[in-house]
Every structure is written in C-alpha cells, then in structure tokens.
Scaffold this active site. Sequence first.
Site, PDB file in Angstrom:
ATOM      1  N   GLU A 157      -4.618  -0.275  -8.450  1.00  0.00           N
ATOM      2  CA  GLU A 157      -3.603   0.709  -8.851  1.00  0.00           C
ATOM      3  C   GLU A 157      -2.415  -0.079  -9.409  1.00  0.00           C
ATOM      4  O   GLU A 157      -1.889  -0.967  -8.721  1.00  0.00           O
ATOM      5  CB  GLU A 157      -3.152   1.541  -7.640  1.00  0.00           C
ATOM      6  CG  GLU A 157      -4.224   2.503  -7.150  1.00  0.00           C
ATOM      7  CD  GLU A 157      -3.812   3.287  -5.898  1.00  0.00           C
ATOM      8  OE1 GLU A 157      -4.201   4.449  -5.768  1.00  0.00           O
ATOM      9  OE2 GLU A 157      -3.094   2.720  -5.034  1.00  0.00           O
ATOM     10  N   SER A 180       0.831  -1.210   0.000  1.00  0.00           N
ATOM     11  CA  SER A 180       0.000   0.000   0.000  1.00  0.00           C
ATOM     12  C   SER A 180       0.857   1.248   0.000  1.00  0.00           C
ATOM     13  O   SER A 180       0.371   2.336  -0.280  1.00  0.00           O
ATOM     14  CB  SER A 180      -0.851   0.046   1.270  1.00  0.00           C
ATOM     15  OG  SER A 180      -1.562  -1.137   1.427  1.00  0.00           O
ATOM     16  N   ASN A 185      -4.390   5.912  -1.135  1.00  0.00           N
ATOM     17  CA  ASN A 185      -3.992   6.008   0.275  1.00  0.00           C
ATOM     18  C   ASN A 185      -3.364   7.349   0.615  1.00  0.00           C
ATOM     19  O   ASN A 185      -3.418   7.801   1.759  1.00  0.00           O
ATOM     20  CB  ASN A 185      -3.045   4.865   0.654  1.00  0.00           C
ATOM     21  CG  ASN A 185      -3.820   3.584   0.925  1.00  0.00           C
ATOM     22  OD1 ASN A 185      -4.977   3.644   1.359  1.00  0.00           O
ATOM     23  ND2 ASN A 185      -3.231   2.457   0.645  1.00  0.00           N
TER      24      ASN A 185
HETATM   25  N1  LIG Z   1      -5.753  -4.426   4.657  1.00  0.00           N
HETATM   26  C1  LIG Z   1      -6.006  -3.625   3.643  1.00  0.00           C
HETATM   27  O1  LIG Z   1      -7.038  -2.925   3.593  1.00  0.00           O
HETATM   28  C2  LIG Z   1      -5.052  -3.562   2.477  1.00  0.00           C
HETATM   29  C3  LIG Z   1      -5.492  -3.020   1.267  1.00  0.00           C
HETATM   30  C4  LIG Z   1      -4.626  -2.993   0.162  1.00  0.00           C
HETATM   31  C5  LIG Z   1      -3.327  -3.482   0.319  1.00  0.00           C
HETATM   32  N2  LIG Z   1      -2.925  -3.980   1.518  1.00  0.00           N
HETATM   33  C6  LIG Z   1      -1.552  -4.506   1.605  1.00  0.00           C
HETATM   34  O2  LIG Z   1      -1.613  -5.917   1.453  1.00  0.00           O
HETATM   35  C7  LIG Z   1      -0.558  -6.528   2.217  1.00  0.00           C
HETATM   36  C8  LIG Z   1      -1.151  -7.547   3.170  1.00  0.00           C
HETATM   37  O3  LIG Z   1      -2.055  -6.872   4.036  1.00  0.00           O
HETATM   38  P1  LIG Z   1      -3.215  -7.684   4.807  1.00  0.00           P
HETATM   39  O4  LIG Z   1      -4.163  -6.669   5.286  1.00  0.00           O
HETATM   40  O5  LIG Z   1      -3.693  -8.834   3.978  1.00  0.00           O
HETATM   41  O6  LIG Z   1      -2.381  -8.239   6.069  1.00  0.00           O
HETATM   42  P2  LIG Z   1      -2.696  -9.518   6.979  1.00  0.00           P
HETATM   43  O7  LIG Z   1      -1.947  -9.301   8.250  1.00  0.00           O
HETATM   44  O8  LIG Z   1      -4.145  -9.825   7.023  1.00  0.00           O
HETATM   45  O9  LIG Z   1      -2.003 -10.723   6.151  1.00  0.00           O
HETATM   46  C9  LIG Z   1      -0.628 -10.823   5.907  1.00  0.00           C
HETATM   47  C10 LIG Z   1      -0.279 -12.320   5.889  1.00  0.00           C
HETATM   48  O10 LIG Z   1       1.062 -12.495   5.421  1.00  0.00           O
HETATM   49  C11 LIG Z   1       1.567 -13.653   6.067  1.00  0.00           C
HETATM   50  N3  LIG Z   1       3.021 -13.697   5.922  1.00  0.00           N
HETATM   51  C12 LIG Z   1       3.937 -12.945   6.550  1.00  0.00           C
HETATM   52  N4  LIG Z   1       5.180 -13.301   6.105  1.00  0.00           N
HETATM   53  C13 LIG Z   1       5.012 -14.261   5.181  1.00  0.00           C
HETATM   54  C14 LIG Z   1       5.907 -15.014   4.352  1.00  0.00           C
HETATM   55  N5  LIG Z   1       7.224 -14.814   4.386  1.00  0.00           N
HETATM   56  N6  LIG Z   1       5.376 -15.938   3.509  1.00  0.00           N
HETATM   57  C15 LIG Z   1       4.054 -16.141   3.460  1.00  0.00           C
HETATM   58  N7  LIG Z   1       3.152 -15.450   4.215  1.00  0.00           N
HETATM   59  C16 LIG Z   1       3.644 -14.537   5.064  1.00  0.00           C
HETATM   60  C17 LIG Z   1       1.080 -13.510   7.508  1.00  0.00           C
HETATM   61  O11 LIG Z   1       1.113 -14.753   8.191  1.00  0.00           O
HETATM   62  C18 LIG Z   1      -0.339 -12.980   7.273  1.00  0.00           C
HETATM   63  O12 LIG Z   1      -1.300 -14.018   7.241  1.00  0.00           O
HETATM   64  C19 LIG Z   1       0.200  -5.385   2.883  1.00  0.00           C
HETATM   65  O13 LIG Z   1       1.270  -5.015   2.071  1.00  0.00           O
HETATM   66  C20 LIG Z   1      -0.856  -4.269   2.937  1.00  0.00           C
HETATM   67  O14 LIG Z   1      -0.297  -2.988   2.984  1.00  0.00           O
HETATM   68  C21 LIG Z   1      -3.751  -4.055   2.596  1.00  0.00           C
END
Ligand SMILES: NC(=O)c1ccc[n+]([C@@H]2O[C@H](COP(=O)([O-])OP(=O)(O)OC[C@H]3O[C@@H](n4cnc5c(N)ncnc54)[C@H](O)[C@@H]3O)[C@@H](O)[C@H]2O)c1
Length: 283
Positions: A152, A119, A190
């Site tokens: 995006e 993000s 964002n």
């Molecule tokens: N939450 C949102 O609204 C949103 C929206 C757009 C983008 N994002 C981006 O998406 C990404 C994930 O966010 P999220 O909200 O899904 O987080 P989340 O915490 O729900 O999920 C992240 C997952 O990654 C896993 N993980 C960590 N290290 C790992 C590895 N080496 N190999 C495999 N899995 C691994 C964790 O166990 C966890 O389940 C981030 O970069 C975030 O900025 C989030």
Amino acid sequence: MTIRDVGVVGCGIMGAGIAQVCAAHGYRVRVSEEDPERLARGIATIRRRLAREVERGRLSRERHDRTLSRLDGAATLDGFARSDLVIEAVVEDLPLKKRLFEQLGAVCKPEAILASNTSSLSLSEMAASSGRPERAIGIHFFNPPTVLPLVEVISSESTSTETIDEIMAFCDSIDRLTVRVKDSPGFIVNRLLVPFIFDAIRMVESGIATAADVDQGCKVGLNHALGPLATADLIGLDTMIHISDAMFEEYGEARFKAPSMLRRLVSLGHLGRKSGRGFFEYD
Ligand SMILES: NC(=O)c1ccc[n+]([C@@H]2O[C@H](COP(=O)([O-])OP(=O)(O)OC[C@H]3O[C@@H](n4cnc5c(N)ncnc54)[C@H](O)[C@@H]3O)[C@@H](O)[C@H]2O)c1
C-alpha cells in the site's frame, strides 16, 4: 533521482523481510537495529531463508551470494547518509517513529525519500517531524514481505507527486503490486482485517467456537490461506494491539477495540509465532 542505496531501520519480522526483498532485487541495503542480538537474529533469518531457496532449487548459488553481498547490518543511523531511500520498520509506536523521522531528516541527504512501513499510524505526523514532508511517504508491505507482493503506497497531503512516482517505480522494480491510499489509520487492508480478526477472537473468548474451528471455517468455507487467528499470530499479537489502539483512537468505533483476550495473551508474553505461542502453538 535513481534509487540505488536503500536503508531499512529495524530488523524484526518486517524489516528483515523488506531488506531481503530489496537486496534480492539488486539494491545495496543497510539495515539498522538498536539491539545487536536482534540484528544478528534478523540477518540469520535472511541467510536461512536464502539458503532454503537454494536447497529447493528456486535460487542459484550465484544469486544467493550476490544478494548477501549487497546486505549490510549496522547499529546506528550514520550509514544512512548515503541512502536514496530509507524505510523504517520499527515497532508501531508513534513517538518513536516521529523521533526516528526527525533523526533521519538530519542524517540523510536532502533528496533522500523517507518511508514508513507503519500499519496504522499517522504518516502526516512522521512527515512533519522529518523536516522534508514532501519526501515522506508510506510503503506498507505485507507479512511475510518475501512472499506477499502487495504494497500500500500512502501519501499525506504534503507528499510530492515526484516522490509518489519514484516510489511507484521502486515498487515495480522489486516486483510489488501497489494500491494507492491516503493517510488514514489502517489504510485499506488493515481497516477491513482488524475488525474481522477481532470478531474471531470474541467468538473464541465467549466460547462459541474453538480457535481451530474458527480458522478451519474461514480456510475451508472462504478459501482463505490462513484463518484469522493464525493471521493474528503471524502479525504478532503485540503489533495487533498497537495497530488497533491507533485505529480505535482515530475512528472511536468499538469494532476497532482490542478484545480483552488479546490483551491477556500479550500480558502473558504470548505474542504469536515470534514467541512460539499465541492462539496456537509453534515449534
Ligand atoms: N507484523 C506484521 O504483520 C506487519 C505487517 C505490515 C506492517 N507492519 C509494521 O511494520 C513495523 C514493524 O513491525 P514488525 O512486526 O517487524 O515488529 P518487530 O517487533 O518484529 O520488529 C521491530 C524491530 O524494530 C527494532 N527497533 C525498535 N526501535 C528501533 C530503533 N530506534 N532503531 C532500530 N531498530 C529499532 C526492534 O528492536 C525490533 O527488532 C510496525 O510499524 C508494524 O506495524 C507489521
């Protein structure tokens, strides 16, 4: 290159949604998680969402079964050797993502595209770690990816035109609407949203209005589907901090600095919807 096999790294909020969208649109999808419990939880969430679609008559049983048959979970990155495109959706942590891009660069076939769902973090740094910066790109889905169609598409200085074209075509194939933006913390949405949410939090923090009233004001007065505080809960309050820390570091502007109330909630384990409590409470 024709994209057929998609790898997704991370099966949390975003990874599970992205994996579901890709499988539903005919791609073979392998999603990896380092935490087996989270993998099981993520796959169970996908199954539950698809079953609900069948119950509501929005998805045929046949398409439901075919979607699930295309989806596979894994504990390691080894299976990504076959992937044409890998989308990482692990926690918003630059050293972790750079390490992952380096590992993917070693495991994946040379022509595979490596994409990040970050993000706010520097795509250029991840691209450099991958050893194939021309094939690295940002594909930023919105939460929940199964509902919101925006993506995006982020290019670094090194991303090749061919990679951008292939990813634009891929986004079309999964029915996404795209906007193009250059690598910069927060990209388009964002960069606008974070200061808005933070102002809402500061209002609650200073006692000017309750969280419910701030959100009600925006929903009814601005016709927003969700108020800013419910949006923060949906994103995840820990993720909000990760995103804004990266933006504050880059832009140095106070409007990107996480309010103390947000940090306090996260310290208490109140992460928003995913933990059952944030600015609001959830079942
Ligand atoms: N939450 C949102 O609204 C949103 C929206 C757009 C983008 N994002 C981006 O998406 C990404 C994930 O966010 P999220 O909200 O899904 O987080 P989340 O915490 O729900 O999920 C992240 C997952 O990654 C896993 N993980 C960590 N290290 C790992 C590895 N080496 N190999 C495999 N899995 C691994 C964790 O166990 C966890 O389940 C981030 O970069 C975030 O900025 C989030």
